[in-house]
Design a protein around this motif. Structure first.
Motif, PDB file in Angstrom:
ATOM      1  N   LYS A 155       0.741  -1.291   0.070  1.00  0.00           N
ATOM      2  CA  LYS A 155       0.138  -0.047   0.019  1.00  0.00           C
ATOM      3  C   LYS A 155       0.965   1.130   0.105  1.00  0.00           C
ATOM      4  O   LYS A 155       0.631   2.144  -0.814  1.00  0.00           O
ATOM      5  CB  LYS A 155      -0.737   0.076   1.272  1.00  0.00           C
ATOM      6  CG  LYS A 155      -2.082  -0.939   1.138  1.00  0.00           C
ATOM      7  CD  LYS A 155      -2.857  -1.179   2.481  1.00  0.00           C
ATOM      8  CE  LYS A 155      -1.802  -1.350   3.765  1.00  0.00           C
ATOM      9  NZ  LYS A 155      -1.284  -2.702   3.855  1.00  0.00           N
ATOM     10  N   SER A 156       1.761   1.250   0.796  1.00  0.00           N
ATOM     11  CA  SER A 156       2.718   2.350   0.940  1.00  0.00           C
ATOM     12  C   SER A 156       3.393   2.758  -0.301  1.00  0.00           C
ATOM     13  O   SER A 156       4.017   3.811  -0.760  1.00  0.00           O
ATOM     14  CB  SER A 156       3.481   2.379   2.279  1.00  0.00           C
ATOM     15  OG  SER A 156       2.598   2.539   3.533  1.00  0.00           O
ATOM     16  N   THR A 157       4.111   1.672  -0.875  1.00  0.00           N
ATOM     17  CA  THR A 157       4.789   1.559  -2.128  1.00  0.00           C
ATOM     18  C   THR A 157       3.983   2.313  -3.117  1.00  0.00           C
ATOM     19  O   THR A 157       4.367   3.136  -3.910  1.00  0.00           O
ATOM     20  CB  THR A 157       5.261   0.365  -2.425  1.00  0.00           C
ATOM     21  OG1 THR A 157       5.907  -0.443  -1.242  1.00  0.00           O
ATOM     22  CG2 THR A 157       6.120   0.423  -3.526  1.00  0.00           C
ATOM     23  N   ALA A 178       4.489  -1.518   9.279  1.00  0.00           N
ATOM     24  CA  ALA A 178       5.358  -0.356   9.383  1.00  0.00           C
ATOM     25  C   ALA A 178       4.651   1.207   9.443  1.00  0.00           C
ATOM     26  O   ALA A 178       5.041   1.845  10.014  1.00  0.00           O
ATOM     27  CB  ALA A 178       6.383  -0.360   8.260  1.00  0.00           C
ATOM     28  N   THR A 179       3.415   1.006   8.777  1.00  0.00           N
ATOM     29  CA  THR A 179       2.465   2.156   8.760  1.00  0.00           C
ATOM     30  C   THR A 179       1.317   2.125   9.837  1.00  0.00           C
ATOM     31  O   THR A 179       0.485   1.221   9.701  1.00  0.00           O
ATOM     32  CB  THR A 179       1.557   2.133   7.354  1.00  0.00           C
ATOM     33  OG1 THR A 179       2.642   2.074   6.371  1.00  0.00           O
ATOM     34  CG2 THR A 179       1.036   3.675   7.005  1.00  0.00           C
ATOM     35  N   LEU A 180       1.317   3.069  10.673  1.00  0.00           N
ATOM     36  CA  LEU A 180       0.335   3.155  11.708  1.00  0.00           C
ATOM     37  C   LEU A 180      -0.396   4.422  11.547  1.00  0.00           C
ATOM     38  O   LEU A 180      -1.538   4.577  12.107  1.00  0.00           O
ATOM     39  CB  LEU A 180       0.728   3.104  12.993  1.00  0.00           C
ATOM     40  CG  LEU A 180       1.453   1.710  13.280  1.00  0.00           C
ATOM     41  CD1 LEU A 180       1.565   1.586  15.036  1.00  0.00           C
ATOM     42  CD2 LEU A 180       0.610   0.405  13.151  1.00  0.00           C
ATOM     43  N   SER A 199      -5.449   8.413   0.255  1.00  0.00           N
ATOM     44  CA  SER A 199      -4.661   8.231   1.629  1.00  0.00           C
ATOM     45  C   SER A 199      -4.294   6.862   1.734  1.00  0.00           C
ATOM     46  O   SER A 199      -4.967   5.881   1.197  1.00  0.00           O
ATOM     47  CB  SER A 199      -5.959   8.245   2.440  1.00  0.00           C
ATOM     48  OG  SER A 199      -6.424   9.601   2.495  1.00  0.00           O
ATOM     49  N   ASP A 200      -3.109   6.721   2.663  1.00  0.00           N
ATOM     50  CA  ASP A 200      -2.565   5.516   2.859  1.00  0.00           C
ATOM     51  C   ASP A 200      -2.814   5.039   4.534  1.00  0.00           C
ATOM     52  O   ASP A 200      -2.763   6.075   5.250  1.00  0.00           O
ATOM     53  CB  ASP A 200      -0.992   5.568   2.545  1.00  0.00           C
ATOM     54  CG  ASP A 200      -0.131   4.399   2.916  1.00  0.00           C
ATOM     55  OD1 ASP A 200      -1.042   3.101   2.969  1.00  0.00           O
ATOM     56  OD2 ASP A 200       0.859   4.370   3.497  1.00  0.00           O
ATOM     57  N   THR A 201      -3.067   4.079   4.775  1.00  0.00           N
ATOM     58  CA  THR A 201      -3.318   4.033   6.018  1.00  0.00           C
ATOM     59  C   THR A 201      -2.900   2.372   6.746  1.00  0.00           C
ATOM     60  O   THR A 201      -2.167   1.907   5.882  1.00  0.00           O
ATOM     61  CB  THR A 201      -4.856   4.166   6.655  1.00  0.00           C
ATOM     62  OG1 THR A 201      -5.044   4.502   7.953  1.00  0.00           O
ATOM     63  CG2 THR A 201      -5.686   3.348   5.948  1.00  0.00           C
TER      64      THR A 201
HETATM   65 MG   LIG Z   1       2.276   0.901   4.658  1.00  0.00          MG
END
Ligand SMILES: [Mg+2]
Ligand SMILES: Nc1nc2c(ncn2[C@@H]2O[C@H](COP(=O)(O)OP(=O)(O)O)[C@@H](O)[C@H]2O)c(=O)[nH]1
Length: 419
Positions: free
Chosen positions: A212-214, A232-234, A252-254
């Motif tokens: 997702k973050s990538t 890794a993402t909070l 949005s990334d979550t």
């Molecule tokens: Mg992430």
């Protein structure tokens, strides 16, 4: 319990398999528990699965198995037992006493990871709230040894019991404070939310580590932390995905999901996950190279429903195509999800995905005529923000426009200019 304590701990992974669970599901879940442990620096030295018709509510596993675990722990040098099942407070206490090992369950492991990865004030408060809620019913076990040592005088409270009362009060006060703080942060967010209401909002959702973050970073200028690490993402990051389009599109990334995500975590991250609830479109990112991808999808869909985002339209994005070896898997995924987008976030140009998102909205937008009287001339700017203006004609009775936008935005525009 801090991470420095857990680091380099040797652990046994334990799971109890009831008849409703398939072998593969138990194996997958255990492998995942191993990954979760590894991200805390715990070294897994062995594992044991016990098939049982049911879980014993008091002792969790049978006494024969307890002996077996003890033996395995001695041989492998483990001093930590990590259970893949959720343990009740009394089961945890019982097992710790019987096994003479430190005992953790899956929930505790996930709470530890969240605790370590929380960066902002909000995510720290959310994790602490979940940790305290986990701890509250387990205080008894922590102090029971005090009373046992003193023999406990009947009729009066033991020292341990008194200490529990004190601790409970302190923890309850802290929980109330954290809740208040989080409510406050949530109110601040409401202002932001209002500002974004006229934009189209897209939210990345999916299993932890799906990419997702990538994708967030590839599609926008965001620099969200990407790591081959669970959770890794909070926090939620929002960026403009398309500045040209009207209405503007935000992405949005979550935080991601995992099977058996502790319910207290979902509850305390409710506000962070709210971005998915408010979205116009969810991009459900799936790591197609993972053998358990179908189960990951099911877990994600279930979590989406749990956070109240079940009604938001979803677009499946099969990611990590560069790692998928089997042709058959590709075909199967395409057949099950004909509308899905296939991508390698690392290798491919994300333009196709961007086009897919735009096309999704284009299909749902409607074109309508609009007349603004010259008295309402000041509202023209708002119209240009909330919709795409296809045509403008200045006539005697006002400005005649042809605009294209989502039904919701058109509704809002009409309400504003009073027609
Ligand atoms: Mg992430
Ligand atoms: N090979 C490959 N790795 C990827 C791809 N997308 C993401 N990753 C890797 O997968 C890991 C998790 O990615 P991340 O974006 O942090 O996942 P998130 O937890 O869903 O946000 C990182 O090591 C990424 O580099 C892809 O398309 N191909």
């Amino acid at each position: 319990m801090t991470n420095s304590v857990l680091h380099r701990h040797k652990a046994l992974l334990l799971a109890l398999q009831t008849p409703d669970l398939a072998d593969a599901a138990v194996a997958d879940s255990l492998r995942e528990l191993g990954d979760l442990c590894a991200s805390l620096g715990i070294e897994v030295v062995g594992q044991l699965v016990q098939a049982r018709p049911r879980i014993d509510p008091r002792t969790f596993m049978g006494s024969g198995k307890v002996g077996e675990v003890k033996l395995l722990a001695e041989r492998s040098g483990a001093h930590l037992a990590v259970f893949d099942n959720e343990l009740s407070p009394s089961q945890g206490e019982h097992l710790e006493r019987e096994l003479r090992l430190m005992v953790m369950d899956r929930t505790q492991v996930i709470l530890e990871i969240f605790g370590r990865n929380a960066r902002t004030h909000e995510s720290r408060a959310q994790v602490e709230l979940a940790q305290l809620e986990y701890m509250l019913p387990r205080l008894v076990g922590m102090w029971a040894h005090l009373d046992r040592e003193r023999g406990g005088i009947s009729g009066s409270k033991g020292a341990g019991e008194k200490q529990i009362d004190i601790d409970r009060t302190i923890i309850r006060q802290r929980i109330a404070r954290l809740r208040k703080e989080l409510r406050h942060i949530d109110q601040e967010r409401a202002t932001q939310k209002k500002r974004r209401a006229n934009c189209l909002q897209v939210s990345l959702v999916g299993y932890t580590n799906a990419g997702k973050s990538t994708l967030m970073n590839r599609l926008t200028e965001a620099r969200v932390q990407v790591e081959d690490r669970l959770f890794a993402t909070l926090d939620t990051t929002t960026r403009v995905l398309d500045d040209e389009n009207r209405p503007r599109i935000l992405l949005s990334d979550t935080v991601g999901f995992i099977r058996h995500l502790p319910h207290m975590l979902i509850a305390s991250f409710r506000s962070t996950l709210g971005v998915a609830r408010d979205a116009d479109l969810l991009l459900h990112v799936v790591d197609l190279s993972h053998d358990a991808y179908e189960e990951h999808m099911a877990t994600t869909v279930q979590a989406i429903e749990e956070i109240g985002a079940g009604a938001v339209p979803r677009l499946v994005v099969f990611n990590k195509l560069d790692l998928v070896q089997e042709k058959a898997r590709l075909l199967l995924a395409r057949k099950a999800h004909p509308e899905a987008i296939f991508i390698s976030a690392l290798r491919d140009d994300p333009a196709a995905l961007r086009r897919g998102i735009l096309a999704f909205f284009e299909q749902r937008m409607i074109t309508a005529p609009l007349r603004i009287g010259y008295a309402a001339y000041g509202e023209l700017d708002m119209v240009y923000q909330w919709s795409r203006v296809d045509e403008v004609r200045y006539e005697e009775d006002g400005i005649h426009l042809t605009v294209t936008s989502t039904p919701a935005n058109l509704e809002r525009i009409r309400a504003h200019i009073g027609v």
